[in-house]
Each structure stands twice: as structure tokens, then as C-alpha cells.
Design a protein around this motif. Structure first.
Motif, short mmCIF file in Angstrom:
data_model
loop_
_atom_site.label_atom_id
_atom_site.label_comp_id
_atom_site.label_asym_id
_atom_site.label_seq_id
_atom_site.Cartn_x
_atom_site.Cartn_y
_atom_site.Cartn_z
N THR A 1 1.11 1.85 18.90
CA THR A 1 1.67 0.50 19.06
C THR A 1 1.44 -0.32 17.79
O THR A 1 2.34 -1.01 17.31
N LEU A 2 0.24 -0.21 17.22
CA LEU A 2 -0.06 -0.93 15.99
C LEU A 2 0.77 -0.39 14.82
O LEU A 2 1.21 -1.14 13.95
N ARG A 3 0.98 0.93 14.80
CA ARG A 3 1.82 1.54 13.75
C ARG A 3 3.20 0.88 13.71
O ARG A 3 3.68 0.47 12.64
N VAL A 4 3.82 0.78 14.88
CA VAL A 4 5.17 0.18 14.97
C VAL A 4 5.13 -1.28 14.52
O VAL A 4 6.00 -1.76 13.78
N LYS A 5 4.08 -1.98 14.93
CA LYS A 5 3.97 -3.41 14.60
C LYS A 5 3.79 -3.63 13.09
O LYS A 5 4.38 -4.55 12.51
N ILE A 6 2.98 -2.78 12.46
CA ILE A 6 2.77 -2.90 11.00
C ILE A 6 4.07 -2.59 10.27
O ILE A 6 4.45 -3.28 9.32
N GLN A 7 4.78 -1.55 10.72
CA GLN A 7 6.04 -1.19 10.07
C GLN A 7 7.08 -2.29 10.22
O GLN A 7 7.80 -2.62 9.29
N ASP A 8 7.12 -2.91 11.41
CA ASP A 8 8.07 -4.01 11.64
C ASP A 8 7.71 -5.26 10.86
O ASP A 8 8.58 -5.98 10.37
N THR A 9 6.40 -5.54 10.76
CA THR A 9 5.93 -6.78 10.13
C THR A 9 5.93 -6.68 8.61
O THR A 9 6.38 -7.60 7.91
N TYR A 10 5.40 -5.56 8.07
CA TYR A 10 5.19 -5.46 6.63
C TYR A 10 6.07 -4.42 5.93
O TYR A 10 6.09 -4.37 4.70
N ARG A 11 6.74 -3.55 6.72
CA ARG A 11 7.53 -2.46 6.15
C ARG A 11 6.67 -1.47 5.35
O ARG A 11 7.12 -0.87 4.37
N PRO B 1 0.83 -1.21 0.00
CA PRO B 1 0.00 0.00 0.00
C PRO B 1 0.86 1.26 0.00
O PRO B 1 1.95 1.29 0.60
N GLU B 2 0.39 2.28 -0.70
CA GLU B 2 1.12 3.55 -0.72
C GLU B 2 1.10 4.21 0.65
O GLU B 2 2.05 4.88 1.04
N LYS B 3 0.02 3.98 1.40
CA LYS B 3 -0.06 4.53 2.76
C LYS B 3 -1.13 3.76 3.54
O LYS B 3 -2.17 3.41 2.99
N VAL B 4 -0.83 3.52 4.81
CA VAL B 4 -1.81 2.93 5.74
C VAL B 4 -2.17 4.01 6.75
O VAL B 4 -1.29 4.66 7.31
N PHE B 5 -3.46 4.22 6.97
CA PHE B 5 -3.95 5.18 7.95
C PHE B 5 -4.58 4.42 9.11
O PHE B 5 -5.47 3.59 8.90
N LEU B 6 -4.14 4.70 10.32
CA LEU B 6 -4.70 4.03 11.50
C LEU B 6 -5.73 4.94 12.15
O LEU B 6 -5.43 6.07 12.55
#
Length: 456
Positions: free
Chosen positions: A430-440, A415-420
Motif C-alpha cells: 500500500t505504501l509502495r503505491v502511495k509513494i509512486q503516486d505522490t513522488y513518482r 532517489p534511484e531506488k526506494v526499498f520498503l
């Protein structure tokens, strides 16, 4: 090249008030239209007009029927919206029930506040009336899930099954061949009444709820916890009060308690369901059997086993009955509804137990009880909390952090951008960090009223 503007009009930096306005050169679309709940600063936002030209909105698309996704609709009509309000058939059935019920509660609370003089406003006014709700319902138009529906030459949308509550979906919005996915509220993989949510397979822009973005639901045995609580209630000769959301949670509780009785794991303790809205939601389960796992034989057996309270007079009869009993009453966050009457009479009693079974937003009475408040304010007066307060977290209808990550796992592109959205600050971050770590993936947490411009 077309430009799309996304206005975050709610559920940004907070859980409630979901409203996402998409401006395009051809159509203007509002995804969900919810009320803010919780702290005073948020509730006061409900009374302000939206910072957009509401008459320019062409259509409202609803992910599901919960109040924090639909409760602002009558105010939208008052501000000049004249288009269609579109959702799946069960979503619109739920929304109709919720709007009628909440309008009635708004009117009753305003009347009570004016009569007893505990409001700072003179006179206290209802947020909207039953007449406003009826006017809103006339704009409803249902659509099937899994079918692409065109709004213009370059814009189409599709509803996809999402668990959570009956009728709930996530929305795929195709704007000029870019796919915008709005998660709505994502359901659980293991749900007593519903199938697991489907997963998106492509998303150029992804808008994801983060209610439990920092939490893993405990792997607790709900049946054992309820059995223990019921045993204690019988021993104490008291009342077990379960404040419950009228949609899904109430029906799940009815099903579990009926099953426990069928298996001889609990005695025939009287169970009262006191939620006019919840009773109406039961009929939606009857009308849309393809949307849930309950058989009609089970449905009728449950309804026959449980006492459905149908009048305020009966509410008082239940309260005055000295026998041990279970009472399931709305609302789930203890913000209104019949449960307030039970708590007013019984919260100061040591033999009372209160079980919280869902997310408790910041600033609600449910959150105060969860955090150990020694008193709560009901109808303008404070009452001591002598009742025992319990929580069953695993009955939540929201996906937890791991389930949210899993829900995204089938997306084939980056995705070009994920919005939480739809989460308090800590949960979203916390979810932001987890998504970045998991999926980049690139993740952004929007602020309330922020506007993002996207060049397609």
C-alpha cells in the motif's frame, strides 16, 4: 567503478528482525541486528546462522535500541563478529538494558520449560545467556548525532534524530559519494515526550520502514479513552492491565496517567509499573535530558506518584490485592515478561480489562487478543479470555502512512531506488503505491535474504 551489495537479512516481508548488510570493496557494514518475533517460522530463523561470513563484518551501526533492531547481537558475536557496535549514547544505554533483560528472560524461560516439561526440545536452551549479553556490551562504542564519521577514505556515516524512542536515529551512509538513507523506525510528529523526527534532504538510495504503511492513526482522545477505562475499572472493582513496551510507551503512559491525576481527572487509583527493564529505562531519561521533553521535576514527580514493582514477590502481592488498580507491565506484544503472570491469573475474569497500546506483530499473543481470540496459551496451558480487550492506536510510536510520506518530503533529489522494509506485505505494498503516486519514485519491496547489487 565500485560495486555495493545489499543483503536483506531481516525486516523484509515482515516487521521484525531488522538486519541490512552492506558489502563494499573497503568496508562491510551491518545496519541493525534485530531478532525476529511473531509467527513460529520467523522465530525459528533466529536459531539459524546468518547466510553471510559474519567475521567479515567490520562494524554494526544501530538506529535505535528496540529488541527487533538489536536482539540478535549476542548471536552475531557467537558467529564470529569482532568489530565495534556503534550507536548514540542513549541507544547503547537502552540496548544494554534490553540485552541484559532479554538474556535473563531467555534463561528463566528455558529453566521453566525444562522443569515443567512443556518444550519440545530436550533440553530447552536459552537463545543467549547473561554472559553472552555482557560479552556483546564490551563491543559498544557511542557516537554523537549530526556528525559525519569516516570508516574509510570513501565511506562515512551520520546519525540524525528520528523521534520514536529515546536515542533513535535514522542513518545517512555516504558510500563513494552516494547517500544511502536507512530510516530505522520513524517517530510521530506529535509525541508527548519526544520532538518531531528530522527529515532527510538527500537520498540516492532510501530504505524506509512500512509498519503502518496502510494505516492512518485515528485522531482519538487518549486521555478520554483512559478516563473511561479507569471509570469502568473502578465500577467493576477490577484490574486494568496495559501490556507495554518498556521503552518509551511505558514512560508515556506514566506521564499521561500522572497528568490526569494532577488535573483531577482521575482519582488516586493505585498504578503499578511492573517491568524491570522499564524501570531501568527510566534512568536513561534521567541520564539524557537533552533527548526528551520531560523536565526533571516532572520526572521525579511521576516516579513518586507511581508504584514501581521491584520483585516477583511484589508482583504476586499486586495480583492478590483485591482493590481496583492499573498495572502496566512488559511486554508490549504479550510475548514474554511480567505481563504473562498477570494475564495467567486475571485474563479469565470479567472484571479485567486489557488495553493494547502498540503494534501487534503477526503471530504474537497481542495480535491474537486484538483479533478476538477466545483463549490464549501461557506457559504451556490455555486460558479462556473473559477479560474485555481494548486498543489505543494513537499511542503508537511509529509514523503512519501520511507521516512517512511527510518524512520523505524534504528530499531534494529523485532517489534511484526506494526499498520498503519493516512491514507486513499489505502495509508495504500500500505504501509502495502511495509513494509512486505522490513522488513518482521507483519503489521495490525486497524479499527475505534477497541480495541487491548496485554499481556506483
Amino acid at each position: 567503478m565500485p560495486t555495493v551489495k545489499i543483503h536483506f537479512l531481516g525486516a523484509a516481508g515482515t516487521v521484525t528482525g531488522s538486519k541490512f548488510y552492506i558489502e563494499t570493496p573497503h568496508k562491510n557494514i551491518l545496519i541493525d541486528c534485530g531478532m525476529f518475533q511473531g509467527i513460529k517460522e520467523l522465530r525459528e530463523l533466529n536459531w539459524k546462522n546468518l547466510p553471510i561470513d559474519v567475521s567479515a563484518i567490520d562494524v554494526v551501526l544501530l538506529t535505535h535500541g528496540h529488541l527487533d533492531h538489536t536482539g540478535y547481537l549476542p548471536r552475531l558475536i557467537k558467529q564470529g563478529f569482532a568489530g565495534d557496535i556503534i550507536g548514540t549514547a542513549p541507544t547503547l544505554a537502552i540496548t544494554e538494558i534490553i540485552l541484559r533483560d532479554s538474556a535473563k528472560i531467555h534463561q528463566e524461560e528455558a529453566e521453566r520449560a525444562n522443569k515443567e516439561g512443556y518444550s519440545k526440545h530436550d533440553p530447552a536452551l536459552p537463545f543467549y545467556t547473561e554472559k553472552d549479553a555482557e560479552k556483546t556490551i564490551r563491543h559498544f562504542k557511542n557516537q554523537e548525532k549530526d556528525t559525519w564519521i569516516s570508516l574509510s577514505q570513501n565511506i562515512k556515516y551520520r546519525f540524525k534524530y528520528n523521534g520514536h524512542i529515546i536515542g533513535a536515529t535514522y542513518i545517512e551512509l555516504d558510500l563513494y559519494e552516494k547517500v544511502f538513507v536507512f530510516s530505522g523506525d520513524v517517530g510521530r510528529k506529535e509525541d508527548v515526550l519526544l520532538s518531531p523526527p528530522e527529515k532527510p534532504e538527500w537520498a540516492d538510495y532510501l530504505f524506509v520502514e512500512s509498519t503502518y504503511g496502510d494505516t492512518l492513526h485515528p485522531n482519538e482522545d487518549v486521555e478520554e479513552k483512559l478516563i473511561e477505562l479507569i471509570k469502568n475499572t473502578l465500577y467493576e472493582q477490577g484490574t486494568l492491565i496495559i501490556p507495554s513496551f518498556a521503552v518509551e510507551r511505558l514512560q508515556v503512559l506514566m506521564y499521561i496517567l500522572w497528568k490526569l491525576y494532577q488535573k483531577n481527572r482521575i482519582p488516586n487509583i493505585p498504578i503499578y509499573v511492573d517491568s524491570p527493564m522499564g524501570n531501568n529505562v527510566l534512568s536513561v531519561f534521567e541520564s539524557f535530558p537533552d533527548w526528551h521533553k520531560l523536565s526533571m521535576n516532572e520526572y521525579y514527580a511521576i516516579c513518586n506518584h507511581i508504584n514501581i514493582v521491584t520483585s516477583y514477590k511484589e508482583t504476586w502481592e499486586v495480583i492478590d490485592n483485591p482493590r481496583p488498580k492499573i498495572v502496566i507491565a512488559g511486554s508490549g506484544m504479550v510475548t514474554g515478561g511480567r505481563v504473562l503472570t498477570y494475564l495467567k491469573q486475571l485474563i479469565d475474569n470479567n472484571s479485567t480489562a486489557v488495553v493494547l497500546v502498540g503494534f501487534q506483530a503477526e503471530g504474537t499473543r497481542g495480535r491474537l487478543l486484538q483479533e478476538g481470540a477466545h483463549e490464549i496459551k501461557l506457559f504451556g496451558k490455555y486460558y479462556p479470555v473473559n477479560a474485555k480487550i481494548h486498543q489505543i492506536e494513537s499511542l503508537s510510536a511509529h509514523a503512519d502512512q501520511q507521516e512517512l510520506l511527510d518524512w520523505m518530503s524534504k528530499i531534494k533529489n529523485i532517489p534511484e531506488k526506494v526499498f520498503l522494509v519493516h512491514g507486513e506485505a499489505t502495509a508495504a505494498d500500500t505504501l509502495r503505491v502511495k509513494i509512486q503516486d505522490t513522488y513518482r519514485w521507483r519503489v521495490h519491496i525486497p524479499k527475505l535474504y534477497e541480495v541487491i547489487e548496485i554499481l556506483l
